[in-house]
Motif scaffolding. Structure first.
Motif, PDB file in Angstrom:
ATOM      1  N   ALA A   1       1.422 -25.767 -11.088  1.00 12.80           N
ATOM      2  CA  ALA A   1       2.020 -26.691 -11.607  1.00 12.80           C
ATOM      3  C   ALA A   1       3.552 -26.052 -11.736  1.00 12.80           C
ATOM      4  CB  ALA A   1       1.690 -27.395 -12.754  1.00 12.80           C
ATOM      5  N   GLY A   2       4.603 -26.834 -11.001  1.00 11.37           N
ATOM      6  CA  GLY A   2       5.949 -26.369 -11.314  1.00 11.37           C
ATOM      7  C   GLY A   2       6.376 -25.415 -10.115  1.00 11.37           C
TER       8      GLY A   2
ATOM      9  N   HIS B   1       9.768 -32.378  -7.890  1.00 12.44           N
ATOM     10  CA  HIS B   1       9.536 -33.611  -9.189  1.00 12.44           C
ATOM     11  C   HIS B   1       9.207 -34.798  -8.607  1.00 12.44           C
ATOM     12  CE1 HIS B   1      10.653 -35.229 -13.122  1.00 12.44           C
ATOM     13  NE2 HIS B   1      11.423 -36.222 -12.298  1.00 12.44           N
TER      14      HIS B   1
ATOM     15  N   THR C   1       4.657 -34.636  -9.290  1.00 13.27           N
ATOM     16  CA  THR C   1       4.403 -34.914 -10.538  1.00 13.27           C
ATOM     17  C   THR C   1       4.142 -36.417 -10.526  1.00 13.27           C
ATOM     18  OG1 THR C   1       6.609 -35.497 -11.035  1.00 13.27           O
ATOM     19  CG2 THR C   1       6.070 -33.150 -11.215  1.00 13.27           C
ATOM     20  N   THR C   2       3.856 -37.098 -11.835  1.00 12.75           N
ATOM     21  CA  THR C   2       3.790 -38.447 -12.092  1.00 12.75           C
ATOM     22  C   THR C   2       5.195 -39.059 -12.661  1.00 12.75           C
ATOM     23  OG1 THR C   2       2.669 -38.063 -14.141  1.00 12.75           O
ATOM     24  CG2 THR C   2       1.047 -38.248 -11.971  1.00 12.75           C
ATOM     25  N   GLU C   3       6.123 -38.403 -12.379  1.00 16.36           N
ATOM     26  CA  GLU C   3       7.477 -38.818 -12.961  1.00 16.36           C
ATOM     27  C   GLU C   3       8.467 -39.228 -11.655  1.00 16.36           C
ATOM     28  OE1 GLU C   3       9.397 -36.495 -15.877  1.00 16.36           O
ATOM     29  OE2 GLU C   3       7.647 -35.475 -16.260  1.00 16.36           O
TER      30      GLU C   3
ATOM     31  N   HIS D   1      -3.423 -38.962 -10.466  1.00 11.64           N
ATOM     32  CA  HIS D   1      -2.553 -38.467  -9.128  1.00 11.64           C
ATOM     33  C   HIS D   1      -3.371 -38.851  -7.824  1.00 11.64           C
ATOM     34  CE1 HIS D   1       1.036 -35.621  -8.187  1.00 11.64           C
ATOM     35  NE2 HIS D   1       1.245 -36.470  -7.456  1.00 11.64           N
TER      36      HIS D   1
END
Length: 652
Positions: free
Chosen positions: A120-121, A184, A188-190, A62
């Motif tokens: 996270a989240g 998201h 994140t890495t998505e 990241h």
């Protein structure tokens, strides 16, 4: 001497104007003084950062990707003005402000990385604000350096994420809240910092830097001269030079439009001087230059992304791409040859062409880094390590002869040019990450795949057809890397569900996404070719699509027979597939050109088309039937040719 210098300067200005018109990446500021030094310092620092992490080890995913994007966003806003009418010789305060703001948004992740990991989240108000600004500024950067098509696609996907509950039928979903979507996509890495940007931050940047140094050494000019020496004398020689040189340039070029400008400025005037119509000359260069994106080892940087997406080695992707790429260029070569024979177009006298032996002796060493990088990759080196060695070899190889030697200043300028050349790819990868993020968050990929299969009633060929149309539409006006990301995410899952090998499915979607560059009405490469040839853009696009007919056939062949991708095959089987594919392309090429031995009527053309299309399916009985039909067409041509010859003799 002075007149020649003036003429050279004028030509350069014309090429710059041409590239600015057809290629968004080339429509940038050309700053003097302090502005130029600021941009140069930033670009050189960017390249040094990438080289440092490649040598000593990349940072956490990241963080690496955030710094990578931060550099790119700052440079885009400094180099590409908000409005195209703004002066290109000075910076505007508004763009400087946006450059600082855009660079700060990814750096927020670097500065507060530990806190973001710990929660996270959970998206705080500050996270949401920074993430939302980051997404908006990324889309604006994409508009400036890549163009509207990919921005429109990304916005449509974002709208779909919010409008899920209101979408009818199978495409409906429960919807995504703004804070969830921003979290998201940006934290994140998505999403933005997903696989495409990850590959850009490691492999792709170094290969672009490698290409920058190869251009500095004069390898592109060597390729053009070599192609002239090999094919310039043949029937329709300049057109064949365009095909061969564009194939060679495709190994280092990441853009079909840039390839058109690089080789087309030389080959198109030569073709016109020998009697080619402007629309056909531009089409030849456009079709050949587009094929450069399909040519290993780089494939417009898509090879690295494909390896990551599929989960195979980079060498496996290159190996799978070799035969289809060769078939593509063979198809164009056939079309060019038949057109030249039909119109009686000759080649260039041999005495006007360079000698192969002399070229190899004087400049052959420039190709050593390109050969070395292939050897290193096959030998098991990682793409990053192979690219590092290749960059060093490119610089060292140039020193072997005075005429090709690059100075210390050129080495530094190569760092700047490499970083600037990578901007379009980086921003496209980040924007493609938005699309992927929406797909993973909403499950859109599987929904679209199911919808296409339902439309095709579960049959493979209709599903392939719908996938082809989807890939062409999605690929219009989108650069190579983002093109592959979009088509592989949206279109490829449908045919994978029907049992097609993953490699073949991804390659199928990729091919048709690339073919969009020569498919009207957008056809960016064809429009670029028409700009140099001064021909009609639409006619040029139609001619380019006809010449690139192999690109419309080869993907069907390797889906129906994965042997062409070297998947679970033997050498005899692979050779049989290649031979039948070439025979089929000769048939289709004769149908399109209206010529084989002599001019073909509509009956002959229908026979050639039917026989050629039957060679697509690798099943033995269709090959036999196709060859039989093509043989009938050949015999009809022979009979007509003899009658024409006898008629001419009788009149004589």
């Amino acid at each position: 001497m002075n007149d020649q210098n003036v003429k050279r300067t004028d030509d350069t200005v014309n090429i710059n104007e041409f590239m600015a018109k057809y290629d968004r990446e080339s429509d940038h500021r050309r700053l003097p003084g302090i502005g130029a030094r600021v941009v140069a310092a930033l670009a050189i620092s960017f390249s040094i950062f990438q080289l440092y992490t490649a040598i000593f080890g990349v940072l956490d995913a990241h963080i690496q990707r955030s710094i990578h994007l931060s550099f790119a966003l700052a440079l885009v806003y400094l180099l590409y003005p908000t409005r195209r009418k703004w002066p290109r010789d000075r910076l505007h305060w508004f763009d400087v402000f946006l450059a600082l703001l855009a660079a700060a948004t990814p750096m927020y992740i670097v500065l507060f990385y530990q806190e973001l990991v710990m929660r996270a989240g959970t998206v705080t108000v500050s996270d949401f604000v920074v993430g939302a600004i980051g997404v908006v500024l990324l889309l604006e950067a994409a508009r400036r350096v890549v163009g509207w098509p990919i921005v429109i696609v990304a916005i449509c996907f974002l709208a779909y994420a919010f409008a899920g509950p209101y979408v009818p039928g199978i495409m409906a979903h429960q919807g995504v809240k703004p804070d969830q979507l921003v979290g998201h996509l940006f934290f994140t890495t998505e999403g933005v910092f997903g696989i495409p940007l990850g590959v850009s931050a490691t492999f792709i940047f170094l290969f672009i830097l490698f290409g920058a140094y190869l251009e500095k050494t004069g390898l592109g000019k060597f390729f053009i001269d070599l192609a002239n020496a090999v094919a310039g004398w043949a029937s329709g020689g300049p057109a064949k030079v365009a095909v061969l040189s564009s194939g060679l340039m495709g190994t280092i070029s990441g853009s079909s439009v840039a390839n058109v400008a690089g080789t087309g400025s030389f080959t198109i005037p030569m073709m016109k001087s020998l009697g080619y119509k402007p629309e056909f000359a531009g089409a030849v260069e456009a079709a050949a230059s587009t094929g450069g994106q399909l040519m290993p080892p780089i494939m417009g940087a898509a090879a690295f992304l494909m390896a990551e997406f599929i989960g195979v080695s980079y060498v496996s992707v290159v190996k799978a791409a070799i035969i289809p790429a060769l078939l593509y260029f063979t198809g164009i070569w056939i079309g060019v040859h038949l057109e030249a024979r039909k119109n009686g177009l000759k080649g260039i006298p041999r005495e006007q062409l360079p000698r192969i032996g002399r070229l190899i002796v004087e400049r052959g060493h420039l190709a050593v880094p390109l050969i070395a990088i292939v050897y290193l990759l096959v030998s098991g080196y990682t793409p990053m390590r192979a690219a590092l060695w290749a960059i060093a070899l490119a610089i060292c190889a140039s020193l072997l002869r005075r005429a090709t030697r690059i100075s210390a200043r050129d080495v530094v300028k190569g760092l700047e040019y490499g970083a600037r050349s990578a901007l379009g790819v980086i921003i496209a990868c980040g924007t493609a990450g938005i699309i992927i993020g929406v797909v993973t968050k909403t499950g859109l990929g599987l929904k679209l795949a199911s919808a296409m299969i339902d439309m095709a009633h579960g049959f493979l060929l209709p599903t392939l057809f719908f996938t082809m149309i989807s890939s062409i539409v999605l690929g219009m006006g989108v650069p190579t890397t983002a093109n592959y990301v979009i088509t592989s995410t949206i279109a490829a899952p449908a045919i994978i569900q029907l049992g097609v090998p993953v490699m073949a499915a991804h390659m199928f979607a990729f091919y048709f996404g690339i073919v969009a560059d020569v498919t009207p009405p957008v056809a960016l490469a064809a429009y670029a070719g028409s700009g140099i040839a001064r021909g009609n853009p639409m006619i040029t696009g139609v001619n380019a699509a006809k010449l690139a007919v192999a690109a419309f056939l080869v993907p069907y062949i390797f889906v129906l027979s994965p042997s062409l991708l070297m998947i679970d095959t033997t050498l005899p089987e692979m050779l049989r597939m290649m031979i039948t594919a070439v025979i089929g392309m000769i048939g289709v090429g004769a149908a399109v050109a209206g010529f084989l031995i002599t001019r073909a009527g509509w009956i002959d053309r229908l026979i050639f088309l039917a026989g050629g299309l039957l060679m697509i399916d690798p099943a033995g009985h269709t090959d036999v039937l196709g060859i039989a039909i093509l043989a009938c067409g050949y015999l009809l041509q022979r009979l007509r040719f003899r009658r024409e010859k006898d008629s001419i003799s009788a009149r004589g």
